[in-house]
Write a protein that holds these residues in place. Structure first.
Motif, PDB file in Angstrom:
ATOM      1  N   VAL A 107       0.873  -1.172   0.000  1.00 22.74           N
ATOM      2  CA  VAL A 107       0.000   0.000   0.000  1.00 22.74           C
ATOM      3  C   VAL A 107       0.907   1.217   0.000  1.00 22.74           C
ATOM      4  CG1 VAL A 107      -1.757   1.285   1.274  1.00 22.74           C
ATOM      5  CG2 VAL A 107      -1.814  -1.220   1.283  1.00 22.74           C
ATOM      6  N   CYS A 140      -6.978   0.697   4.262  1.00 23.29           N
ATOM      7  CA  CYS A 140      -6.826  -0.411   3.294  1.00 23.29           C
ATOM      8  C   CYS A 140      -5.959  -1.499   3.927  1.00 23.29           C
ATOM      9  CB  CYS A 140      -6.162   0.075   2.001  1.00 23.29           C
ATOM     10  SG  CYS A 140      -7.189   1.185   1.034  1.00 23.29           S
ATOM     11  N   VAL A 163      -1.584  -1.055  -4.013  1.00 24.06           N
ATOM     12  CA  VAL A 163      -2.685  -0.097  -3.845  1.00 24.06           C
ATOM     13  C   VAL A 163      -2.085   1.303  -3.753  1.00 24.06           C
ATOM     14  CG1 VAL A 163      -4.623   0.635  -2.385  1.00 24.06           C
ATOM     15  CG2 VAL A 163      -4.061  -1.808  -2.562  1.00 24.06           C
ATOM     16  N   VAL A 204     -11.584  -2.009  -0.731  1.00 25.63           N
ATOM     17  CA  VAL A 204     -10.312  -2.307  -1.409  1.00 25.63           C
ATOM     18  C   VAL A 204      -9.850  -3.715  -1.047  1.00 25.63           C
ATOM     19  CG1 VAL A 204      -7.847  -1.694  -1.460  1.00 25.63           C
ATOM     20  CG2 VAL A 204      -9.581   0.078  -1.739  1.00 25.63           C
TER      21      VAL A 204
END
Ligand SMILES: Cc1cc2nc3c(=O)[nH]c(=O)nc-3n(C[C@H](O)[C@H](O)[C@H](O)COP(=O)(O)OP(=O)(O)OC[C@H]3O[C@@H](n4cnc5c(N)ncnc54)[C@H](O)[C@@H]3O)c2cc1C
Length: 416
Positions: free
Chosen positions: A8, A18, A247, A394
């Motif tokens: 991430v 997330c 992400v 997500v």
């Protein structure tokens, strides 16, 4: 079998949420943050979990504000300069300020708002997140007919989407909030909203990520994301990390990284300011509850023993230059409604960049042409509010846990 690894990029409220929900789905998650966790836009927000609140693109108010954007004393300010991307963004933004678009957006944001409120309650209770969370709603207070009309419209819209919102007269507001001046004409109360200290929320969630076995690495500047079947990120140090998915949760700074993957995200940094006030040893802020000042859109949030004044929306590019006049405007606005706020010590002055999309919806989903690179950004005024639900969506998208819902499809980066 080893766990899938997800990187991430960005450790703001969106990135850590997330990471939290990914770690709950048995993913080996690493947050790569270039600075410190929670020190971007998430650091200094007004701390209001304003679920179900209409987005920026509203037919009435924003159109009026756009006519006065060069006036630096209004809540919305655009620094005069040559910037074709901002001009194109504003054109698109204005084209999205219609009743039809508002209805469509509320059909997406309504369910997300209900879901995020539940996730907040669950997180606070189950993870014992210490962030001065107050599930006691907030007020909109107005001093003009135009302001009260606007508040009434918001209430109607929110009620139609199942949120608890009530119209209040000036007298009713005065009875509940005696610290306000007595010329408040009316407003609203949004009882299912909540407030918290946004920085403490992010730091605590990051801590829960680590407890669940995830990692948060700071001082890690990501310079490039590589897509394809084996995605990877490159750091400024020259290191390269491979993963099963990446992400992008880099807030207002997402454009460059996405562009190199062939995706143009139309995000503009919408600068906002805060000024924190403290009222002497042991004193509480002189305000009973959080409120937004209807005509100036300044939030006044009692938070961890201080009073945070937060607001303004300034389009002046990707920078953190603070204009003293904008900060002064926060105090001046508060004094119009609260009266003389007395001897207060200014303990923090700050600005942060909201990642704003032209259509009023966040950008959550796979980048076009990519199967393993996802974006989670564009939350504008509601990143804290939508943090938990974004994180949960997500995590589901990355792991393929559930098929995407209608709401998720509406947030996909491919819509641009
Ligand atoms: C004044 C103000 C008041 C607000 N009030 C509210 C409110 O009351 N309620 C609400 O819901 N929302 C509010 N917001 C909006 C909310 O703060 C934002 O929507 C939210 O913080 C966005 O979160 P984010 O994680 O996307 O971005 P950020 O918090 O900015 O996080 C992005 C992170 O990515 C990191 N990063 C960027 N590029 C790289 C890179 N190349 N490599 C590694 N790391 C990188 C940054 O350092 C940063 O930490 C407010 C915003 C402002 C400015």
């Amino acid at each position: 079998m080893s766990k899938p690894r997800v990187l991430v990029v960005g450790g703001g409220v969106i990135g850590v949420c997330c990471a939290y929900y990914l770690s709950k789905q048995n993913v080996d998650v690493i947050v790569l943050e270039r600075d410190a966790i929670g020190k971007g836009a998430s650091y200094g927000s007004a701390g209001v979990i304003a679920a179900g609140h209409p987005p920026m693109n509203k037919p009435d108010r924003v159109r009026q504000a756009l006519k006065r954007v060069l006036d630096s004393t209004t809540p919305l300010y655009i620094a005069p300069r040559f910037d074709p991307s901002l001009a194109a963004w504003l054109w698109r933004f204005s084209a999205n300020c219609t009743e039809r678009k508002l209805t469509a957006n509320m059909n997406v944001l309504g369910p997300l708002g209900h879901a995020t409120l539940q996730l907040f309650a669950q997180l606070i209770a189950e993870e014992e997140i210490a962030c001065d969370y107050q599930a006691s709603g907030y007020y909109e207070v107005c001093r003009t007919e135009q302001g009260t009309t606007h508040a009434r419209r918001d209430v109607a819209l929110m009620r139609a989407h199942g949120f608890d919102a009530e119209v209040l007269t000036g007298e009713e507001i005065g009875d509940r909030m005696t610290s306000l001046k007595n010329d408040v004409m009316g407003g609203a109360y949004f009882s299912d909203s909540a407030t918290c200290d946004p920085y403490r929320f992010v730091v605590e969630i990051a801590e829960r990520v680590r407890r669940a076995g995830g990692r948060t690495e700071t001082g890690r500047v990501v310079t490039k994301v590589e897509g394809g079947a084996h995605p990877a990120v490159r750091l400024a140090t020259g290191e390269r990390f491979e993963a099963d998915a990446v992400v992008l949760a880099t807030g207002a700074y997402s454009l460059q990284l996405a562009r190199e993957l062939g995706c143009r995200l139309p995000i503009q940094p919408g600068k906002g300011y805060h000024r924190d006030l403290e009222f002497g040893e042991g004193s509480r802020p002189p305000l009973e509850a959080a409120c937004v000042l209807g005509e100036t859109s300044v939030f006044c949030t009692p938070m961890s023993g201080r009073l945070r004044l937060a607001g303004t929306l300034e389009f002046s590019g990707l920078n953190h230059r603070m204009h003293p006049s904008r900060l002064a405007q926060l105090t001046a606005s508060a004094e119009q409604y609260l009266g003389d706020i007395g001897p207060a010590r200014v303990t923090s002055e700050w600005c942060g960049l909201r990642p704003c999309t032209p259509d009023g919806l966040p950008v959550v989903g796979r980048l076009p042409g990519q199967t393993k690179v996802f974006a989670a950004t564009g939350h504008a005024m509601t990143g804290l509010t939508l943090g938990p639900i974004t994180g949960s969506l997500v995590a589901d998208l990355v792991t393929g846990a559930t098929p995407p819902s209608t709401e998720v499809t509406a947030l996909a980066p491919a819509r641009f």
